[in-house]
Scaffold this active site. Structure first.
Site, PDB file in Angstrom:
ATOM      1  N   ASP A  11      -5.858  -1.189  -2.966  1.00 51.85           N
ATOM      2  CA  ASP A  11      -4.538   0.054  -1.831  1.00 51.85           C
ATOM      3  C   ASP A  11      -4.604   0.350  -3.122  1.00 51.85           C
ATOM      4  O   ASP A  11      -3.315   0.192  -4.473  1.00 51.85           O
ATOM      5  CB  ASP A  11      -3.731  -0.708  -1.429  1.00 51.85           C
ATOM      6  CG  ASP A  11      -2.652   0.260  -0.601  1.00 51.85           C
ATOM      7  OD1 ASP A  11      -3.279   1.782  -0.450  1.00 51.85           O
ATOM      8  OD2 ASP A  11      -1.895   0.482   0.554  1.00 51.85           O
TER       9      ASP A  11
ATOM     10  N   ASP B 184      -4.027   9.038  -0.782  1.00 51.12           N
ATOM     11  CA  ASP B 184      -3.729   7.416  -0.601  1.00 51.12           C
ATOM     12  C   ASP B 184      -5.074   6.296   0.237  1.00 51.12           C
ATOM     13  O   ASP B 184      -4.999   6.929   1.658  1.00 51.12           O
ATOM     14  CB  ASP B 184      -2.132   7.272   0.149  1.00 51.12           C
ATOM     15  CG  ASP B 184      -1.946   5.727   0.387  1.00 51.12           C
ATOM     16  OD1 ASP B 184      -2.361   4.552  -0.176  1.00 51.12           O
ATOM     17  OD2 ASP B 184      -0.929   5.673   1.372  1.00 51.12           O
TER      18      ASP B 184
ATOM     19  N   HIS C 150       2.397   6.213   7.271  1.00 48.40           N
ATOM     20  CA  HIS C 150       3.489   6.986   7.011  1.00 48.40           C
ATOM     21  C   HIS C 150       2.463   8.236   6.269  1.00 48.40           C
ATOM     22  O   HIS C 150       1.698   8.902   5.909  1.00 48.40           O
ATOM     23  CB  HIS C 150       4.555   6.463   5.305  1.00 48.40           C
ATOM     24  CG  HIS C 150       3.313   6.049   4.825  1.00 48.40           C
ATOM     25  ND1 HIS C 150       2.745   7.001   2.927  1.00 48.40           N
ATOM     26  CD2 HIS C 150       2.162   4.648   3.919  1.00 48.40           C
ATOM     27  CE1 HIS C 150       1.299   5.588   2.771  1.00 48.40           C
ATOM     28  NE2 HIS C 150       1.796   5.064   3.644  1.00 48.40           N
TER      29      HIS C 150
ATOM     30  N   HIS D  86       5.675   6.777   0.026  1.00 46.88           N
ATOM     31  CA  HIS D  86       6.113   7.000   1.978  1.00 46.88           C
ATOM     32  C   HIS D  86       7.600   7.817   2.138  1.00 46.88           C
ATOM     33  O   HIS D  86       8.695   7.780   2.199  1.00 46.88           O
ATOM     34  CB  HIS D  86       6.687   5.664   2.016  1.00 46.88           C
ATOM     35  CG  HIS D  86       5.656   4.697   1.889  1.00 46.88           C
ATOM     36  ND1 HIS D  86       5.615   3.221   2.075  1.00 46.88           N
ATOM     37  CD2 HIS D  86       4.543   4.348   1.360  1.00 46.88           C
ATOM     38  CE1 HIS D  86       4.564   3.024   1.879  1.00 46.88           C
ATOM     39  NE2 HIS D  86       3.918   3.799   1.665  1.00 46.88           N
TER      40      HIS D  86
ATOM     41  N   GLU E  37      -2.867   3.632   7.964  1.00 49.91           N
ATOM     42  CA  GLU E  37      -2.948   2.946   6.948  1.00 49.91           C
ATOM     43  C   GLU E  37      -2.815   0.806   8.390  1.00 49.91           C
ATOM     44  O   GLU E  37      -1.963   0.433   8.520  1.00 49.91           O
ATOM     45  CB  GLU E  37      -2.731   2.176   5.877  1.00 49.91           C
ATOM     46  CG  GLU E  37      -1.006   1.739   6.186  1.00 49.91           C
ATOM     47  CD  GLU E  37      -0.652   2.169   4.570  1.00 49.91           C
ATOM     48  OE1 GLU E  37      -1.028   0.827   3.893  1.00 49.91           O
ATOM     49  OE2 GLU E  37       0.505   2.629   4.054  1.00 49.91           O
TER      50      GLU E  37
ATOM     51  N   GLU F  98      -7.821   2.243   4.689  1.00 48.70           N
ATOM     52  CA  GLU F  98      -6.477   3.092   4.929  1.00 48.70           C
ATOM     53  C   GLU F  98      -7.378   4.638   4.834  1.00 48.70           C
ATOM     54  O   GLU F  98      -7.907   4.723   3.457  1.00 48.70           O
ATOM     55  CB  GLU F  98      -5.530   3.253   4.226  1.00 48.70           C
ATOM     56  CG  GLU F  98      -3.798   4.330   3.834  1.00 48.70           C
ATOM     57  CD  GLU F  98      -3.523   3.846   2.704  1.00 48.70           C
ATOM     58  OE1 GLU F  98      -1.953   4.225   2.923  1.00 48.70           O
ATOM     59  OE2 GLU F  98      -3.446   2.775   2.231  1.00 48.70           O
TER      60      GLU F  98
END
Length: 298
Positions: A91, A102, A162, A170, A195, A283
């Site tokens: 990640d 992300d 998020h 986040h 994700e 994700e």
């Protein structure tokens, strides 16, 4: 009005640039992950390579979570652990002027968990197909859960996707990975990271015992010299999470403990599946469009 439109266009360009950089770093890192390779070597490669390619830095420390670890695992300074036949969640996040990309992938070095890897990937694809202006996070959550259940596995219910904002990895809204009764409505221009996490365990994570990731969450004066020195070192990260291995402050553990005790710093323990189940993750970062979405991290 024209100035506002130009500002929004510039922000979107930064999100797109961050996504393009992350996509290349993710691809290069994936090729390097093999049995016997050092976790620390991969984490440092990811974090350094993003800057080499034009990012302003990592949006958070490179997460390398293995097997029943779901998230928040990053190597400690000098760690010598190497990959075995693990289920690995890579990640990673990068930012350009605080605008974040992300993304995460799962790699199965054992060859035994293809279904698990496919479950989170298929759930992400289903979620992406659902996203458009006016859809709710509850709609997305239902698509994620259905896709994972189709593989006879469970979503990790207490982990969510998020929103993203400048220097905030986040932000609202949360994007659940299982059905909920209601959710936030998404609108054109919203930036979200979806994700899905799938598991063959109980479908819940709990805090583990190891903590290497922290984040400044509050500003207030501190008395202790070591804590003041550490706060100065942390200033460039703003509200982005950081790894303990990045820091040089003397008496680091003591200083971190004092800042956490004062409510200035928040810690992120490694999250582990409560029943010891294997966990997979997939994700991407998305920009919500009128009739669909743009994936910045493909």
């Amino acid at each position: 009005m024209a100035d506002k439109v130009k500002e929004i266009e510039e922000i979107i360009e930064k999100y797109l640039k961050a996504g393009k950089i992350l996509s290349q770093v993710r691809s290069e890192a994936k090729d390097r992950i093999k049995v016997g390779v050092s976790l620390l070597e991969i984490a440092e490669f990811v974090e350094n390579r993003a800057v080499e390619l034009g990012a302003d830095g990592s949006a958070f420390p490179c997460n390398i979570s293995r097997n029943d670890e779901a998230a928040h695992a990053t190597p400690y300074a000098g760690e010598e652990t190497v990959f075995g036949e693990d289920v690995i969640k890579l990640d990673l996040g990068v930012h350009v002027d605080g605008y974040i990309a992300d993304s995460a992938i799962t790699m199965d070095l054992s060859g035994k968990y293809t279904e698990l890897v496919n479950a989170s990937r298929d759930a992400l694809d289903a979620a992406i197909d659902t996203v458009k202006n006016g859809v709710t996070t509850a709609d997305i959550a239902a698509s994620i859960e259905d896709a994972i259940l189709d593989h006879d596995l469970k979503p990790v219910g207490n982990l969510t996707g998020h929103g993203l904002a400048q220097y905030i990895p986040h932000a609202p809204p949360s994007v659940p990975n299982r059905r909920v009764s209601s959710g936030a409505e998404l609108h054109t221009g919203d930036i979200i990271a979806i994700e899905p996490f799938a598991t063959d365990g109980a479908g819940k994570v709990v805090d583990g015992t190891l903590t290497e990731i922290f984040q400044v969450v509050n500003k207030k004066p501190v008395r202790l010299p070591a804590a003041r020195v550490l706060l100065k070192e942390l200033a460039p990260y703003r509200t982005l999470p950081f790894a303990k291995r990045w820091l040089k402050t003397p008496q680091l553990d003591f200083a971190l403990m004092q800042l956490e005790k004062a409510g200035i710093v928040h810690s992120y323990p490694v999250l582990k599946e409560v029943a010891g189940g294997m966990v997979s993750q997939a994700e991407h970062t998305l920009i919500v469009m009128d009739d669909g979405c743009q994936v910045t991290t493909k």
